[in-house]
Design an enzyme around this catalytic site. Structure first.
Site, PDB file in Angstrom:
ATOM      1  N   ASP A  75     -19.168 -46.088 -16.661  1.00 49.56           N
ATOM      2  CA  ASP A  75     -17.699 -45.771 -16.766  1.00 49.56           C
ATOM      3  C   ASP A  75     -17.158 -45.236 -18.071  1.00 49.56           C
ATOM      4  O   ASP A  75     -17.832 -45.552 -18.964  1.00 49.56           O
ATOM      5  CB  ASP A  75     -17.018 -46.827 -16.358  1.00 49.56           C
ATOM      6  CG  ASP A  75     -17.230 -47.569 -14.844  1.00 49.56           C
ATOM      7  OD1 ASP A  75     -17.756 -46.741 -14.159  1.00 49.56           O
ATOM      8  OD2 ASP A  75     -17.207 -48.729 -14.721  1.00 49.56           O
TER       9      ASP A  75
HETATM   10  N1  URA Z   1     -21.112 -51.394 -13.509  1.00 50.58           N
HETATM   11  C1  URA Z   1     -19.771 -51.159 -13.785  1.00 50.58           C
HETATM   12  O1  URA Z   1     -18.860 -51.535 -13.165  1.00 50.58           O
HETATM   13  N2  URA Z   1     -19.648 -50.156 -14.705  1.00 50.58           N
HETATM   14  C2  URA Z   1     -20.597 -49.171 -15.419  1.00 50.58           C
HETATM   15  O2  URA Z   1     -20.160 -48.450 -16.368  1.00 50.58           O
HETATM   16  C3  URA Z   1     -21.957 -49.722 -15.035  1.00 50.58           C
HETATM   17  C4  URA Z   1     -22.238 -50.628 -14.095  1.00 50.58           C
END
Ligand code: URA
Length: 242
Positions: A107
């Site tokens: 993310d």
């Molecule tokens: N899980 C998440 O919620 N975000 C990420 O960036 C990676 C794994």
């Protein structure tokens, strides 16, 4: 032993532009091969331990690109981003030009280890849950983490888009509000959703490890490095525990 290739083909394969442009780089005296100024783009060259210099920048030849990148917060892992700058903007242009892709996304506000490659088979191998390749995330939470929450994560959590539960394969509580959790799958926002499902939240998320490969401590945020055969072996190892 790799077959020798023409310098023009080598430059093209590394992402330095069209074959015509690569030839022109040589004619413009902008290419050195193992420290020696190149003159002929048609010259056949061994790619073994080949060190190029293009327009003043050193460039190690890699038939396929495998890199580790330390993602800073505030960047999206896609080419066409909607709200934030792209991590591809932090990489040298030749890597982008040769089609390097993220091996699973993080993310925009997640930091840490991300792999990138232009080898489709490698990307597939690393992302299929069948291979059981664990990823370790360090999760900072706003509320203290309880044993009940950890048991829930290890026992399986049902998320709203799939009745099949997802599991943490290992959890190590490092502090009252800091948990290192290993997961094998890579569902959308998986860690954040798992934490919300057990009644806590993610304040910050950082990926430290993929397989048995841990982010090198000397790789600064926003920087990348080549991965070598030994690193790829570490990456491919399945881990069920920390
Ligand atoms: N899980 C998440 O919620 N975000 C990420 O960036 C990676 C794994």
């Amino acid at each position: 032993m790799a077959k020798p290739l023409t310098l023009e083909k080598i430059l093209f394969s590394q992402g330095f532009g069209t074959r015509r442009y690569c030839s022109d780089l040589v004619y413009a005296d902008l290419v050195k091969v193992n420290g020696v100024l190149a003159e002929d783009p048609e010259e056949k060259i061994s790619t073994e331990n080949l060190q190029l210099q293009v327009d003043g920048e050193d460039w190690e030849f890699h038939e396929k690109a495998y890199i580790a990148f330390n993602k800073p917060t505030g960047y999206e892992c896609s080419h066409k981003t909607s709200h934030h700058p792209s991590i591809y903007g932090l990489l040298p242009q030749p890597l982008v030009e040769r089609g390097i892709q993220c091996v699973g996304r993080l993310d925009f506000d997640t930091t840490g280890l991300i792999l990138m490659s232009d080898d489709g088979q490698f990307i597939h191998k690393m992302t299929t849950p069948k291979k059981n390749i664990g990823k370790i995330y360090e999760i900072t939470t706003p509320d203290p983490i309880t044993q009940k929450q950890i048991d829930h994560l290890l026992g399986g959590v049902v998320l709203d888009d799939d009745p099949k539960p997802c599991f943490a394969t290992a959890c190590v509580q490092k502090d009252e509000k800091l948990l290192a959790m290993t997961i094998v799958e890579g569902r959308y926002h998986q860690v954040k959703r798992m934490m919300a499902a057990v009644g806590n939240h993610v304040a910050s998320l950082h990926r430290t490890t993929i397989g048995a490969y841990t982010m090198p401590s000397d790789l600064p945020e926003g920087e990348w490095r080549w991965l070598y055969p030994d690193d790829l072996v570490q990456l491919g190892k399945s881990v069920d525990a920390l």
